[in-house]
Motif scaffolding. Sequence first.
Motif, PDB file in Angstrom:
ATOM      1  N   GLY A  99      36.068  59.927  21.330  1.00 38.75           N
ATOM      2  CA  GLY A  99      36.386  60.874  22.395  1.00 38.75           C
ATOM      3  C   GLY A  99      37.689  60.528  23.096  1.00 38.75           C
ATOM      4  O   GLY A  99      38.506  61.411  23.387  1.00 38.75           O
ATOM      5  N   ALA A 100      37.892  59.246  23.353  1.00 42.81           N
ATOM      6  CA  ALA A 100      39.125  58.815  24.013  1.00 42.81           C
ATOM      7  C   ALA A 100      40.334  59.078  23.115  1.00 42.81           C
ATOM      8  O   ALA A 100      41.390  59.517  23.587  1.00 42.81           O
ATOM      9  CB  ALA A 100      39.034  57.334  24.355  1.00 42.81           C
ATOM     10  N   GLY A 104      43.361  61.534  23.900  1.00 45.39           N
ATOM     11  CA  GLY A 104      44.741  61.054  23.913  1.00 45.39           C
ATOM     12  C   GLY A 104      45.653  61.932  23.074  1.00 45.39           C
ATOM     13  O   GLY A 104      46.790  62.234  23.459  1.00 45.39           O
ATOM     14  N   ILE A 105      45.131  62.353  21.919  1.00 51.64           N
ATOM     15  CA  ILE A 105      45.917  63.251  21.065  1.00 51.64           C
ATOM     16  C   ILE A 105      46.119  64.585  21.771  1.00 51.64           C
ATOM     17  O   ILE A 105      47.220  65.146  21.780  1.00 51.64           O
ATOM     18  CB  ILE A 105      45.216  63.459  19.709  1.00 51.64           C
ATOM     19  CG1 ILE A 105      45.178  62.137  18.925  1.00 51.64           C
ATOM     20  CG2 ILE A 105      45.913  64.540  18.890  1.00 51.64           C
ATOM     21  CD1 ILE A 105      44.302  62.176  17.691  1.00 51.64           C
ATOM     22  N   ALA A 106      45.043  65.093  22.373  1.00 54.91           N
ATOM     23  CA  ALA A 106      45.131  66.380  23.063  1.00 54.91           C
ATOM     24  C   ALA A 106      46.099  66.321  24.237  1.00 54.91           C
ATOM     25  O   ALA A 106      46.766  67.307  24.557  1.00 54.91           O
ATOM     26  CB  ALA A 106      43.747  66.812  23.543  1.00 54.91           C
ATOM     27  N   SER A 118      46.453  73.925  16.945  1.00 53.98           N
ATOM     28  CA  SER A 118      45.692  73.028  16.072  1.00 53.98           C
ATOM     29  C   SER A 118      44.472  72.457  16.774  1.00 53.98           C
ATOM     30  O   SER A 118      43.732  71.671  16.180  1.00 53.98           O
ATOM     31  CB  SER A 118      46.591  71.879  15.588  1.00 53.98           C
ATOM     32  OG  SER A 118      46.956  71.056  16.676  1.00 53.98           O
ATOM     33  N   ALA A 119      44.236  72.837  18.030  1.00 54.75           N
ATOM     34  CA  ALA A 119      43.138  72.269  18.798  1.00 54.75           C
ATOM     35  C   ALA A 119      41.780  72.406  18.106  1.00 54.75           C
ATOM     36  O   ALA A 119      41.011  71.440  18.074  1.00 54.75           O
ATOM     37  CB  ALA A 119      43.099  72.892  20.192  1.00 54.75           C
ATOM     38  N   THR A 205      37.619  67.399  25.455  1.00 52.12           N
ATOM     39  CA  THR A 205      38.775  66.646  24.964  1.00 52.12           C
ATOM     40  C   THR A 205      40.081  67.296  25.379  1.00 52.12           C
ATOM     41  O   THR A 205      41.103  66.618  25.548  1.00 52.12           O
ATOM     42  CB  THR A 205      38.704  66.563  23.419  1.00 52.12           C
ATOM     43  OG1 THR A 205      37.572  65.777  23.052  1.00 52.12           O
ATOM     44  CG2 THR A 205      39.952  65.947  22.824  1.00 52.12           C
ATOM     45  N   LEU A 206      40.061  68.618  25.552  1.00 47.98           N
ATOM     46  CA  LEU A 206      41.294  69.356  25.805  1.00 47.98           C
ATOM     47  C   LEU A 206      41.677  69.393  27.279  1.00 47.98           C
ATOM     48  O   LEU A 206      42.571  70.133  27.671  1.00 47.98           O
ATOM     49  CB  LEU A 206      41.153  70.789  25.274  1.00 47.98           C
ATOM     50  CG  LEU A 206      40.802  70.899  23.782  1.00 47.98           C
ATOM     51  CD1 LEU A 206      40.689  72.357  23.377  1.00 47.98           C
ATOM     52  CD2 LEU A 206      41.833  70.176  22.927  1.00 47.98           C
ATOM     53  N   GLY A 207      41.020  68.578  28.105  1.00 45.13           N
ATOM     54  CA  GLY A 207      41.384  68.514  29.521  1.00 45.13           C
ATOM     55  C   GLY A 207      42.826  68.067  29.704  1.00 45.13           C
ATOM     56  O   GLY A 207      43.382  67.349  28.867  1.00 45.13           O
TER      57      GLY A 207
END
Length: 244
Positions: A99-100, A104-106, A118-119, A205-207
Motif C-alpha cells: 500500500g505504501a 508513493g507511486i501515485a 494509468s491509475a 492509494t490515489l490520495g
Amino acid sequence: MSDPELSATVAALADEEVPGGERKQLLRRLAGQVRRDGLSSLFRPKAMARRLVDVVTEVAPHIPVRDLATLRRHYPGLSGEALADRLVRNAARATGGVGAAGGGIAAVEWVATPTLLSAPVLLAAETVAVVAVEIKLIAELHEVYGEPVPGSPMERAISLLQAWAAQRGVNPLVPGVGVAAVLSTAARKELRDMLLRRFGRHLTTLGPLLTGAAVASYLNRRATQSLSKRVRDDLRRALPPGVS
C-alpha cells in the motif's frame, strides 16, 4: 496462457522480506505487466473483474509457500502460536508495504496529470500483490497448525483462492482438489466480488501527496490481520482436543 514473468514478479512481491525500495520497483514492473496483459481494460468494470480473476488464478500456483520444516528453519525457536504470530506480523507489514509503495507511486502521478490515466492499472497491480501475500499467509498458517493444504500446485491454488475469497481457512468439505480442479462458477463469482471490494479499497492509494500511501498501508495491514484472525480461529477449531 501462463506468463512466467508475471508469476515471477508476483512471487517476489509475496516475499515479506523484500526491501521497500525493491517492492516499489516490483510494483511498477507488475503494473507494466498488467497493462501488457490486457488489464488496461480496467476502464470497463466487467472486463476488469474477469481479468482480475484470471490473473490471480494464473499466478496463485506459483506463489512460494514454505512447509513447516522450512518455516522453523527461517524462524528458529518459534513454533505454534508464536510462529503464527510472526507470520501474521510479517504478512501485515508486507501488505502495508504494498500500500505504501502504491501510494508513493501515485503521489508522483499527482504531479504528472496525464499519467493518471494509468491509475486503474496501478490499483489492479496493488490488488494482485496483496492477494498473493495473503494467499501465502493462509497456506503457511495451515502448515503451522498441522493442516497443510493437499494436492498439486494447481489444486492447492484453487483451495487457497476459495479460502481467500471466503476470508476463512480452507474448508476440506468444499470441492476443489481433483485432477481437473478448476474454480466453479460460484467460486469465481465469490472471488470476483472479493477482488472488486479490495480493488475499491485500494482507491485510497490515489490520495494527494503521501496521504494515500499512509492510508493504504494502514488499511492493508488491518485487512490482513483481520483475515488471519478468521483463518486461525478456523484452524484452532480443527485441532484435536489438548493440542495447541
